[in-house]
Scaffold this motif. Structure first.
Motif, PDB file in Angstrom:
ATOM      1  N   VAL A   1      -1.793   2.592   9.328  1.00 24.23           N
ATOM      2  CA  VAL A   1      -2.252   1.568   8.391  1.00 24.23           C
ATOM      3  C   VAL A   1      -2.217   0.203   9.071  1.00 24.23           C
TER       4      VAL A   1
ATOM      5  N   GLU B   1       0.822  -1.215   0.000  1.00 24.39           N
ATOM      6  CA  GLU B   1       0.000   0.000   0.000  1.00 24.39           C
ATOM      7  C   GLU B   1       0.858   1.268   0.000  1.00 24.39           C
ATOM      8  N   LEU B   2       1.947   1.259   0.748  1.00 22.95           N
ATOM      9  CA  LEU B   2       2.749   2.475   0.889  1.00 22.95           C
ATOM     10  C   LEU B   2       3.924   2.573  -0.081  1.00 22.95           C
TER      11      LEU B   2
ATOM     12  N   ARG C   1       0.374   6.194   6.900  1.00 25.20           N
ATOM     13  CA  ARG C   1       0.054   6.844   5.623  1.00 25.20           C
ATOM     14  C   ARG C   1      -0.134   8.343   5.877  1.00 25.20           C
TER      15      ARG C   1
ATOM     16  N   ARG D   1       3.882   8.324  -0.119  1.00 25.56           N
ATOM     17  CA  ARG D   1       2.601   7.896   0.460  1.00 25.56           C
ATOM     18  C   ARG D   1       2.630   7.762   1.977  1.00 25.56           C
ATOM     19  N   GLY D   2       3.816   7.421   2.523  1.00 20.17           N
ATOM     20  CA  GLY D   2       3.878   7.218   3.961  1.00 20.17           C
ATOM     21  C   GLY D   2       5.222   6.692   4.424  1.00 20.17           C
TER      22      GLY D   2
END
Length: 193
Positions: free
Chosen positions: A147, A16-17, A162, A108-109
């Motif tokens: 997250v 995701e990141l 995030r 993103r993070g």
């Protein structure tokens, strides 16, 4: 900068990141604080833009025509560097240092390795405070959302955060900073070969 092996970390938050985006792995003074806080994004943006100006100006000095003016400017920059180091030591004596933490950082993070579990639920808000460069003893505060959190198998915990609510200008300043960090990591790796 540290050599963390991301291939050994298997967690959906990694994708995701960090999938399909530039990321850097390094150790920086950083800490996570749970809860919302008053954050001035303009301060973080200004600091990152100033760091970029200084670092870009230094990297442009690699040309061969070494005139007296260029050497004088380099001497002046060296003196300013020494003043910044001394000022940084004074600031560190009067302020609490951020702990040095291994982290992975993208636009993103951030994934940060912490000693203790926070116990916060995914979706909780917080603030990541970090010192973006080693030569300047100042930090930036960035709003984040948790997250995930997981044990790393060595007694510590990973925390995936995030970024949330960043302005376009701050996002651009972060991306530019990350690009410079990534470029520096590549140069160091080549030098070590």
């Amino acid at each position: 900068m540290t050599d963390l092996r991301t291939s050994e970390i298997h967690h959906p938050a990694e994708s995701e990141l960090f999938d399909e985006t530039l990321s850097c792995e390094l150790a920086l003074p950083a800490e996570f604080r749970i809860g919302s806080a008053v954050i001035r994004p303009g301060t973080a943006e200004t600091l990152l833009r100033s760091v970029a100006l200084v670092e870009d100006a230094r990297s442009d000095d690699g040309h061969d025509d070494r005139s007296d003016a260029t050497l004088q400017v380099q001497r002046l920059e060296a003196k300013l560097d020494l003043v910044m180091v001394l000022l940084g030591r004074l600031v560190r004596q009067s302020a609490q240092d951020l702990p040095l933490r291994p982290l992975r950082w993208s636009r993103r993070g951030i994934r940060i390795e912490q000693g203790m579990r926070t116990g916060a639920a995914a979706g909780s808000q917080g603030v990541i405070r970090l010192q973006p460069c080693d030569w300047l003893p100042d930090h930036i505060d960035l709003p984040v959302v948790i997250v995930a959190e997981a044990a790393n198998g060595a007694g510590a915990h990973y925390l995936w955060l995030r970024f949330e609510g960043l302005s376009d200008a701050l996002e651009m300043a972060l991306e530019r900073h990350l690009f410079r960090l990534h470029r520096r990591q590549i140069a160091e790796a080549r030098r070590l070969r």
